[in-house]
Design an enzyme around this catalytic site. Structure first.
Site, PDB file in Angstrom:
ATOM      1  N   ASP A 251       0.823  -1.206   0.000  1.00  0.00           N
ATOM      2  CA  ASP A 251       0.000   0.000   0.000  1.00  0.00           C
ATOM      3  C   ASP A 251       0.859   1.259   0.000  1.00  0.00           C
ATOM      4  O   ASP A 251       1.821   1.376   0.777  1.00  0.00           O
ATOM      5  CB  ASP A 251      -0.891  -0.017   1.255  1.00  0.00           C
ATOM      6  CG  ASP A 251      -1.706   1.255   1.405  1.00  0.00           C
ATOM      7  OD1 ASP A 251      -2.612   1.463   0.581  1.00  0.00           O
ATOM      8  OD2 ASP A 251      -1.421   2.037   2.344  1.00  0.00           O
ATOM      9  N   VAL A 253       3.316   3.017  -1.422  1.00  0.00           N
ATOM     10  CA  VAL A 253       4.767   3.038  -1.201  1.00  0.00           C
ATOM     11  C   VAL A 253       5.362   4.399  -1.508  1.00  0.00           C
ATOM     12  O   VAL A 253       6.535   4.654  -1.181  1.00  0.00           O
ATOM     13  CB  VAL A 253       5.479   1.939  -2.010  1.00  0.00           C
ATOM     14  CG1 VAL A 253       4.964   0.567  -1.626  1.00  0.00           C
ATOM     15  CG2 VAL A 253       5.347   2.177  -3.510  1.00  0.00           C
ATOM     16  N   HIS A 254       4.589   5.303  -2.111  1.00  0.00           N
ATOM     17  CA  HIS A 254       5.092   6.663  -2.299  1.00  0.00           C
ATOM     18  C   HIS A 254       5.348   7.353  -0.960  1.00  0.00           C
ATOM     19  O   HIS A 254       6.047   8.371  -0.912  1.00  0.00           O
ATOM     20  CB  HIS A 254       4.126   7.494  -3.144  1.00  0.00           C
ATOM     21  CG  HIS A 254       2.710   7.383  -2.697  1.00  0.00           C
ATOM     22  ND1 HIS A 254       1.829   6.448  -3.210  1.00  0.00           N
ATOM     23  CD2 HIS A 254       1.996   8.074  -1.770  1.00  0.00           C
ATOM     24  CE1 HIS A 254       0.652   6.575  -2.629  1.00  0.00           C
ATOM     25  NE2 HIS A 254       0.724   7.557  -1.743  1.00  0.00           N
ATOM     26  N   GLU A 295       1.211  -0.139  -4.972  1.00  0.00           N
ATOM     27  CA  GLU A 295       0.430   1.083  -5.167  1.00  0.00           C
ATOM     28  C   GLU A 295       1.418   2.222  -4.998  1.00  0.00           C
ATOM     29  O   GLU A 295       2.064   2.338  -3.951  1.00  0.00           O
ATOM     30  CB  GLU A 295      -0.688   1.219  -4.136  1.00  0.00           C
ATOM     31  CG  GLU A 295      -1.500   2.495  -4.361  1.00  0.00           C
ATOM     32  CD  GLU A 295      -2.354   2.897  -3.176  1.00  0.00           C
ATOM     33  OE1 GLU A 295      -3.345   3.619  -3.382  1.00  0.00           O
ATOM     34  OE2 GLU A 295      -2.028   2.530  -2.036  1.00  0.00           O
ATOM     35  N   ASP A 314      -3.549   3.719 -11.397  1.00  0.00           N
ATOM     36  CA  ASP A 314      -4.543   4.747 -11.090  1.00  0.00           C
ATOM     37  C   ASP A 314      -4.812   5.648 -12.282  1.00  0.00           C
ATOM     38  O   ASP A 314      -5.941   6.132 -12.466  1.00  0.00           O
ATOM     39  CB  ASP A 314      -4.075   5.591  -9.904  1.00  0.00           C
ATOM     40  CG  ASP A 314      -4.202   4.876  -8.572  1.00  0.00           C
ATOM     41  OD1 ASP A 314      -5.007   3.936  -8.484  1.00  0.00           O
ATOM     42  OD2 ASP A 314      -3.494   5.250  -7.624  1.00  0.00           O
ATOM     43  N   ASP A 315      -3.784   5.879 -13.104  1.00  0.00           N
ATOM     44  CA  ASP A 315      -3.974   6.746 -14.272  1.00  0.00           C
ATOM     45  C   ASP A 315      -5.062   6.206 -15.185  1.00  0.00           C
ATOM     46  O   ASP A 315      -5.951   6.953 -15.643  1.00  0.00           O
ATOM     47  CB  ASP A 315      -2.666   6.856 -15.060  1.00  0.00           C
ATOM     48  CG  ASP A 315      -1.661   7.807 -14.427  1.00  0.00           C
ATOM     49  OD1 ASP A 315      -2.044   8.519 -13.484  1.00  0.00           O
ATOM     50  OD2 ASP A 315      -0.505   7.837 -14.882  1.00  0.00           O
ATOM     51  N   GLN A 385     -11.296   3.871  -4.674  1.00  0.00           N
ATOM     52  CA  GLN A 385     -12.033   4.688  -5.626  1.00  0.00           C
ATOM     53  C   GLN A 385     -13.527   4.721  -5.330  1.00  0.00           C
ATOM     54  O   GLN A 385     -14.219   5.662  -5.731  1.00  0.00           O
ATOM     55  CB  GLN A 385     -11.782   4.183  -7.051  1.00  0.00           C
ATOM     56  CG  GLN A 385     -10.311   4.048  -7.403  1.00  0.00           C
ATOM     57  CD  GLN A 385      -9.527   5.342  -7.325  1.00  0.00           C
ATOM     58  OE1 GLN A 385     -10.099   6.414  -7.175  1.00  0.00           O
ATOM     59  NE2 GLN A 385      -8.215   5.264  -7.413  1.00  0.00           N
TER      60      GLN A 385
END
Length: 591
Positions: A251, A253-254, A295, A314-315, A385
């Site tokens: 989840d 990871v950014h 993600e 996601d894009d 979403q």
């Protein structure tokens, strides 16, 4: 490096290890036994041997003042504030030898264990899902969280399967049954933060965190420290080896500011969990397939060449959502100007943002066109979403059914890995809401914080309107999120059955070695996308999400796999809200 937590040495004893660099002393409090002082071993570790057996309950006492659960507890039978329990899943009698499945075969359903009635309730759904054509399920996080209801992302004891879902043995049984039906089981794990309730690490192991870096959930995890890295890597290996999960979805990871930790985790998983022989000394089938999925808002395509198999795209979702609904608030603002061009790019190159600035002017992403389609998980809906909407509406309430039918044809017959959210396959119209089980001041803060999130949306600008947003802590919010057979779109089950049968028969066998050819925009809501499959054939998808027909030269009708309109029409026209999927044999050029 020590193994975090309690580990049985034999039937009557275990070794305990706690990393507590801020503590002066640590004692082990086994139920109905005198306290045992753990010995300091340097680098913040306290360890010791103790007489116990599987099922023994214990706590740690820090500096003779603070009693806490083991942060690497394998089970919390009384919840996060209760004692930890020594667990022995190595003795589970696995019934189904299993090496996994190739990633290109994945058709995933994401689900919430609690809403389906715990591990046993999920197990009851497995035969239906396998028969329908799913090849994998993905569980939202099951690490121990506060209370009885939660999405799972507020977990505080990530090694302990949530006690209200069932026992560790029941989790093993769920995975064993899934494997017997040919289903992979993927687990969503959270390595970017701990939840707010029941987390005592700041009291005795502040080295887990770095106060100079913050995430949306507070101080960042300090992955510069080897003990912290080892904690999360050992967690990943526990799920994959002890419980035999087929893969992990990491989840957000950014929010992990040390990408080299992710590379190290992937390398360790490949080295230590790639064979069942890693499971408690047992010898099993070699070359076990393990899948690692990210993600990652940063769209770091480079990680998909360093041990990770795929990323949630996601894009692709966001462009599709704008085309289907016309919504452009929040992060959809990045896709409002030319969503059809962005969808075309997602289908042909993977990511839309490959270094371009987003709506905040910040460059986002890395080039991804060199990656295969299987490196991208495509979806129309998932827990985020749907559930991050104020009222949790699904697309079945937000767009015309014909348009959703067309988009579903794209999702299930395109060469990317498709992911669905529980209930999608029945056309569920039930909401999926954000829910927790906090109390007192924390409950108030979560409820008011949730409503404040939507203050900048036009529909909720009025404070009175925000009162319509359900209270996350109310049990009714949880109950309303459970899909029911009574509120569904007619015929949706048959649609999924048909599309998945087509995928498994005509597309899946030829996905290895596939690559995108191009994606051409036909109109403001229409495009044609083409891929060369591994056997040399050409997969073509013509999509029209507009409310009027679109002129296009389609392949010959005898090459059509699927026509979402299910009406006779010319091969020079795409009807409104339609999708035509064609498969041309090797050597035959598309018109």
């Amino acid at each position: 490096m020590h193994r975090h937590g309690a580990h049985l040495l034999d039937a009557t004893s275990a070794r305990f290890a706690l990393w507590a660099p801020d503590a002066r002393s640590v004692s082990l409090q086994l139920e109905r036994q005198p306290a045992i002082e753990l010995l300091p071993e340097g680098d913040g570790w306290f360890t010791g041997l103790a007489p116990c057996q599987a099922g023994s309950r214990y706590r740690y006492r820090i500096d003779d003042r603070l009693e806490v659960a083991d942060p690497a507890s394998r089970y919390q039978p009384e919840g996060i504030h209760g004692p930890s329990q020594v667990v022995d899943v190595a003795g589970y009698p696995w019934q189904h030898p299993w090496q996994g499945r190739p990633w290109h075969e994945a058709v995933i359903q994401e689900l919430h264990v609690g809403l389906l009635g715990g591990y046993a309730g999920v197990a009851q759904q497995l035969p239906r899902l396998a028969e329908l054509g799913f090849t994998a399920i993905e569980l939202m996080p099951v690490g121990q969280f506060p209370g009885e209801r939660n999405w799972g992302y507020d977990g505080v004891l990530p090694f302990a399967p949530q006690h209200t879902y069932g026992s560790p043995t029941e989790l093993c049984a769920l995975i064993d049954q899934a494997h017997g039906l040919g289903l992979m089981v993927i687990l969503d794990v959270v390595y970017n933060h701990f939840g707010p309730d029941g987390n005592y690490l700041h009291e005795y192991a502040s080295g887990f965190f770095r106060e100079d870096r913050h995430t949306p959930w507070g101080a960042a995890i300090d992955f510069r420290r080897p003990q912290v890295r080892e904690y999360f890597i050992q967690n990943a290996l526990m799920w994959l080896c002890d419980y035999r999960f087929d893969g992990l979805r990491l989840d957000a990871v950014h929010a992990i500011d040390q990408p080299d930790f992710l590379v190290e985790l992937a390398a360790r998983v490949r080295a230590e969990a790639g064979s069942d022989s890693a499971i408690a000394g047992q010898v099993g089938p070699p070359h076990r397939r393990i899948w690692l999925v990210l993600e990652n808002e940063h769209n770091q395509a480079s990680l998909l060449k360093h041990g990770f198999d795929a990323q949630w795209n996601d894009d692709g979702h966001n462009a599709l959502h704008v085309l289907l609904t016309g919504e452009t608030e929040g992060y959809y603002a990045d896709y409002k100007d030319r969503p059809i061009e962005q969808l075309a790019r997602a289908l042909s190159e993977g990511f839309v943002f490959q270094g371009q600035p987003n709506r905040h002017g910040t460059p986002r992403g890395e080039p991804s066109g060199h990656l295969p389609p299987s490196a991208f998980v495509l979806f129309l809906q998932n827990h985020d979403q749907v559930g991050n909407r104020a009222l949790g509406e699904r697309l079945t309430r937000l767009c015309p059914p014909q348009a959703l039918r067309a988009a579903t044809g794209l999702l299930l017959l395109a060469p990317m890995v498709p992911l669905l959210f529980m209930g999608d396959e029945e056309g569920s119209r039930c909401p999926f809401l954000f829910f927790t089980d906090h109390h007192d001041e924390l409950a108030d803060a979560v409820r008011e914080g949730r409503r404040a999130e939507f203050a900048h949306f036009a529909a909720f600008a009025d404070p009175q309107a925000r009162l319509r947003i359900p209270d996350p802590n109310a049990k009714s919010t949880f109950d309303a999120s459970r899909p029911t057979a009574q509120d569904v779109l007619a015929g949706w089950h048959g649609l999924y059955q048909r599309l998945l049968a087509l995928r498994h028969r005509h597309i899946t066998p030829h996905l290895p070695g596939s690559r995108a050819l191009d994606a051409k925009v036909l109109g403001e809501h229409a495009l044609t996308a083409r891929w060369r499959l591994g056997d040399g054939s050409e997969l073509r998808i013509d999509l029209n999400l507009a409310a009027q027909s679109q002129a296009v030269a389609l392949p010959p009708v005898e090459r059509w796999l699927f026509d979402s309109s299910d009406t006779a029409h010319l091969d020079t026209t795409l009807p409104a809200h339609s999708c035509v999927v064609s498969l041309l044999p090797p050597g035959q050029e598309t018109p």
